[in-house]
Design a protein around this motif. Structure first.
Motif, PDB file in Angstrom:
ATOM      1  N   VAL A 147       1.857   6.203  -6.832  1.00  0.00           N
ATOM      2  CA  VAL A 147       0.555   7.105  -7.519  1.00  0.00           C
ATOM      3  C   VAL A 147       1.329   8.886  -7.582  1.00  0.00           C
ATOM      4  CG1 VAL A 147      -1.320   8.498  -7.296  1.00  0.00           C
ATOM      5  CG2 VAL A 147      -1.142   6.189  -6.795  1.00  0.00           C
ATOM      6  N   VAL A 148       2.093   9.242  -5.965  1.00  0.00           N
ATOM      7  CA  VAL A 148       2.938  10.267  -5.881  1.00  0.00           C
ATOM      8  C   VAL A 148       3.483  11.694  -7.470  1.00  0.00           C
ATOM      9  CG1 VAL A 148       3.858  11.683  -4.202  1.00  0.00           C
ATOM     10  CG2 VAL A 148       1.955  10.715  -3.431  1.00  0.00           C
ATOM     11  N   VAL A 149       4.965   9.741  -7.364  1.00  0.00           N
ATOM     12  CA  VAL A 149       5.433  10.360  -8.184  1.00  0.00           C
ATOM     13  C   VAL A 149       5.284  10.131  -9.400  1.00  0.00           C
ATOM     14  CG1 VAL A 149       7.645   9.135  -9.165  1.00  0.00           C
ATOM     15  CG2 VAL A 149       7.312   9.144  -6.887  1.00  0.00           C
ATOM     16  N   GLY A 150       4.427   9.301  -9.882  1.00  0.00           N
ATOM     17  CA  GLY A 150       3.650   9.817 -11.483  1.00  0.00           C
ATOM     18  C   GLY A 150       3.005  10.679 -11.576  1.00  0.00           C
ATOM     19  N   LEU A 151       2.148  11.378 -10.660  1.00  0.00           N
ATOM     20  CA  LEU A 151       2.123  12.587 -10.733  1.00  0.00           C
ATOM     21  C   LEU A 151       2.650  13.759 -10.629  1.00  0.00           C
ATOM     22  CD1 LEU A 151      -1.366  12.486  -8.207  1.00  0.00           C
ATOM     23  CD2 LEU A 151      -1.496  12.557 -10.511  1.00  0.00           C
ATOM     24  N   VAL A 152       3.590  13.678 -10.031  1.00  0.00           N
ATOM     25  CA  VAL A 152       4.678  14.914  -9.946  1.00  0.00           C
ATOM     26  C   VAL A 152       5.116  14.822 -11.111  1.00  0.00           C
ATOM     27  CG1 VAL A 152       6.762  15.620  -9.786  1.00  0.00           C
ATOM     28  CG2 VAL A 152       5.273  14.644  -7.274  1.00  0.00           C
TER      29      VAL A 152
ATOM     30  N   ALA B  43       1.060  -1.355   0.228  1.00  0.00           N
ATOM     31  CA  ALA B  43       0.103   0.323  -0.160  1.00  0.00           C
ATOM     32  C   ALA B  43       0.918   1.244  -0.106  1.00  0.00           C
ATOM     33  CB  ALA B  43      -0.528  -0.018   1.599  1.00  0.00           C
ATOM     34  N   VAL B  44       2.229   1.414   0.593  1.00  0.00           N
ATOM     35  CA  VAL B  44       3.136   1.941   0.952  1.00  0.00           C
ATOM     36  C   VAL B  44       3.262   2.400  -0.616  1.00  0.00           C
ATOM     37  CG1 VAL B  44       4.635   3.332   2.300  1.00  0.00           C
ATOM     38  CG2 VAL B  44       2.744   2.715   3.069  1.00  0.00           C
TER      39      VAL B  44
END
Length: 156
Positions: free
Chosen positions: A119-124, A112-113
């Motif tokens: 997801v965060v890296v992809g958005l950035v 999960a982590v």
């Protein structure tokens, strides 16, 4: 008034009798502490996330009695937990052993982590690639926006 008090007493009495705590005699304080640790590490199969030390369920009392009986017979902690796991399944363990069947259980928090980080890296990365700037308005869009603003302000 008297029949009411008798009826009330009859209703309350079973709860009072059931609320009595189990008393298990031990030869030493270390044995008593060992018993407390064992029953606090075993989950009640009937209750939602409650150990058998705190549960009032009849099955929890049976489990406490079984732990006490096995301890009096000289069983080790591992033998006690193995006997209860064989009878009730691994659900009764708060900390199940790591094996093939429980690998996903132990790995889920890590997965999960890692998923959240991806997801965060992809958005950035996507935000940086887009540059964060909106494409400029075309000449017609600019005229239309100015017209809308003039109409809103009353033609000033």
């Amino acid at each position: 008034m008297r029949p009411f008090l008798i009826a009330l007493w009859l209703l309350i009495m079973p709860q009072v009798v059931q609320a009595t705590t189990d008393v298990y005699p031990f030869e030493s304080a270390s044995e008593q502490e060992r018993f407390r640790e064992l029953i606090s590490e075993l989950r009640c199969p009937k209750c939602q996330n409650q150990n058998i030390a705190d549960s009032d369920a009849p099955i929890a009392k049976d489990m406490r009695d079984e732990v006490y009986r096995m301890m009096q017979d000289g069983a080790t902690d591992q033998q006690v937990t193995d006997a209860l796991v064989s009878r009730f399944g691994e659900f009764v363990l708060y900390k199940p052993d790591f094996n093939q069947r429980t690998a996903l259980l132990w790995a889920t928090p890590l997965l999960a982590v890692l998923g959240g980080l991806l997801v965060v890296v992809g958005l950035v990365i996507r935000a940086r690639q887009q540059g964060g700037a909106e494409p400029p308005l075309s000449e017609e869009e600019r005229r239309r926006a100015e017209q809308l603003l003039r109409d809103r302000d009353g033609g000033v």
